[in-house]
Design an enzyme around this catalytic site. Structure first.
Site, PDB file in Angstrom:
ATOM      1  N   TYR A   1       0.821  -1.202   0.000  1.00 35.39           N
ATOM      2  CA  TYR A   1       0.000   0.000   0.000  1.00 35.39           C
ATOM      3  C   TYR A   1       0.857   1.255   0.000  1.00 35.39           C
ATOM      4  CZ  TYR A   1       0.853   0.914   4.982  1.00 35.39           C
ATOM      5  OH  TYR A   1       1.437   1.217   6.182  1.00 35.39           O
TER       6      TYR A   1
ATOM      7  N   ARG B   1       8.135   4.128  -4.753  1.00 34.67           N
ATOM      8  CA  ARG B   1       8.211   3.137  -3.669  1.00 34.67           C
ATOM      9  C   ARG B   1       7.212   2.003  -3.889  1.00 34.67           C
ATOM     10  NH1 ARG B   1       7.493   5.019   2.394  1.00 34.67           N
ATOM     11  NH2 ARG B   1       5.367   5.337   1.659  1.00 34.67           N
TER      12      ARG B   1
ATOM     13  N   ARG C   1      -7.378 -20.690  -2.100  1.00 32.04           N
ATOM     14  CA  ARG C   1      -6.336 -20.543  -1.082  1.00 32.04           C
ATOM     15  C   ARG C   1      -5.189 -21.541  -1.245  1.00 32.04           C
ATOM     16  NH1 ARG C   1      -4.783 -22.045   4.087  1.00 32.04           N
ATOM     17  NH2 ARG C   1      -3.961 -20.312   5.325  1.00 32.04           N
TER      18      ARG C   1
ATOM     19  N   LYS D   1       6.441  -2.166   1.932  1.00 31.96           N
ATOM     20  CA  LYS D   1       5.281  -1.566   2.594  1.00 31.96           C
ATOM     21  C   LYS D   1       4.073  -2.483   2.431  1.00 31.96           C
ATOM     22  CE  LYS D   1       3.193   3.022   3.148  1.00 31.96           C
ATOM     23  NZ  LYS D   1       3.497   3.289   4.552  1.00 31.96           N
TER      24      LYS D   1
ATOM     25  N   GLU E   1      11.466   2.524  14.577  1.00 28.35           N
ATOM     26  CA  GLU E   1      10.607   3.609  14.086  1.00 28.35           C
ATOM     27  C   GLU E   1       9.308   3.613  14.877  1.00 28.35           C
ATOM     28  OE1 GLU E   1       9.764   2.792   9.892  1.00 28.35           O
ATOM     29  OE2 GLU E   1       9.731   0.652  10.303  1.00 28.35           O
TER      30      GLU E   1
ATOM     31  N   LEU F   1      10.907   1.215   7.376  1.00 27.97           N
ATOM     32  CA  LEU F   1      10.301   1.683   6.133  1.00 27.97           C
ATOM     33  C   LEU F   1      11.132   2.835   5.577  1.00 27.97           C
ATOM     34  CD1 LEU F   1       7.727   1.417   4.328  1.00 27.97           C
ATOM     35  CD2 LEU F   1       6.953   3.493   5.480  1.00 27.97           C
TER      36      LEU F   1
END
Lengths: 285, 285
Positions: B33, B52, B100, B149, B181, B205
């Site tokens: 995301y 990114r 799945r 991310k 962080e 990140l």
């Protein structure tokens, strides 16, 4: 055939089964799951899975939207409707749908519950149980609470792909020099008369099949040591195997290209697989 | 007001926006995301987020279902339609829906793409920027690839709840004695004339706002040291602050109950916030 699945109280065709894009399972991996095996149209160790589900929910302070009795009935109804003789029932509960926020939503937000089946003909007689699996080792890069069965499964999924790329069946994860577990199963070695598997902690999943197999092993007078073991110890073992709800007991015959024992499935794994299937079927519901 | 959102090529009311229960974002957290800020109806640092995003997709061998130009157009259309003056655009791409399986699906499975807006009136003039934030420390228990991310955000979410329970605004995560962080932001301290923030690696990140703020700090002749720092060092610093796409630069005035510096927001954080907003608005699109 289009499967019938269950979403938030309703049975529906799989093609219509959706969740909101705001579901926290989708946005934050804020959800837990269980997989229960079906043999002969019956559920194996349903109670064990229900207990672990509640534990996962409790650890995450997540509401349980369904009673154990209703959950069993949904499992059975899906098995019946989809005519599952051998296969799996997958269950997922998430914290529900709410506008995106790292903080949990209020109590008015209801959890999401999803169940679906997967037919796996030949599950109990898998040829892999005769051939044995090849595994590679990878570093264990998962989060620190592997005892909670969350849907944060990207790393295990990456591990499975790394195994496939290497011509293997699965990956064993290694942390601080010791094996934690496979990508979706617990890991064991056998040396002499002793079965060794990692002790329970936040480092590994508390396998329902693991608990049953260890119980049966002890009842059959086998020695069981619950402790961490190294990859080198595993490669030098007489046998290796895994357990999981969907593979039962499955021999491992090669680790990082090196044969384990004779390179053929061992007798301890074969015996435990037989005992596990026999005993579990007796209590299947 | 019902938002208009974007799902797989179509604009629709948020109430109708769903993904399959078989979406790998829902079942495996197999998705990435980005969050882009909107000020004055314009997107801040869109290019940085697009770059990114592509990196995250590449790291996970995931297809990108949309060109950068089309992605920008969807962002702009959602900002226009939802009349966002100040707020966020959230973007998520997952590996798509397939039955799945830990192994990735074949190339025929198309990724899922979802975008939605969040109105945040007063984002640029947040009172928190004048008050400062209180943070607590928690152990960093996330997976090992925090540079990607992904939507595996359960632990940051748990950290945010732990902070709330302690009467704080956020949690700083600590690993091997050093701060990594915040739950959704990069962490900084200021001692004398030097700004210290952890160096880029798989441990944190690679913040888009981080990169911009460090560039502006260097242009303004401030000293920047990219290295790990301890919690004790942070508590003894003159100032502390965080950066993220949605908070820009935000002062931290308390860590685990101990005041940082004077206990009031510092001048370096205030200046960097001002520079960041000024400069970013110049290139907003």
């Amino acid at each position: 055939m289009t499967r019938t699945v269950y979403v938030n109280g309703e049975y529906m065709p799989e093609t219509e089964a959706t969740v909101s894009i705001f579901d926290r399972g989708f946005l934050f991996a804020d959800g837990v799951y269980e997989v229960t095996s079906v043999i002969g149209g019956k559920l194996l160790d349903f109670d064990g899975h229900a207990v672990r589900l509640q534990r996962s929910l409790d650890e995450l302070e997540m509401k349980n939207p369904i009673s154990k009795e209703d959950l069993l009935e949904v499992h059975r109804e899906l098995v019946r409707t989809n005519e599952i003789e051998e296969g799996l029932v997958y269950l997922q509960i998430t914290r529900g749908a709410a506008d995106r926020d790292f903080a949990y939503p209020g109590d008015d937000v209801e959890p999401t519950i999803v169940l679906f089946t997967q037919a796996k003909p030949g599950l109990a007689n898998s040829p892999k149980a005769k051939e044995g699996m090849k595994v590679i080792s990878i570093e264990d890069q998962r989060w620190g609470r592997r005892d909670i069965k969350t849907v944060q499964l990207l790393y295990p999924s990456m591990g499975k792909m790394a195994a496939k790329a290497a011509g293997a069946d699965d990956a064993w994860m290694v942390e601080d020099g010791h094996v934690t577990e496979g990508t979706s199963n617990n890991a064991y070695i056998v040396k002499g008369n002793t079965i060794v598997t990692r002790q329970l902690s936040n480092d590994i999943l508390h396998g329902i099949t693991r608990a049953a197999v260890l119980r049966f092993a002890k009842e059959a007078q086998m020695n069981v040591e619950e402790r961490a073991f190294t990859l080198q110890e595993a490669q030098a073992a007489d046998e290796a195997f895994i357990t999981s709800a969907s593979t039962f007991v499955m021999p491992v015959v090669e680790i990082d290209g090196q044969a384990v024992g004779t390179g053929a499935p061992g007798s301890v794994a074969a015996r435990l697989r037989e005992i596990y299937l026999d005993e579990s079927l007796k209590t299947a519901i």
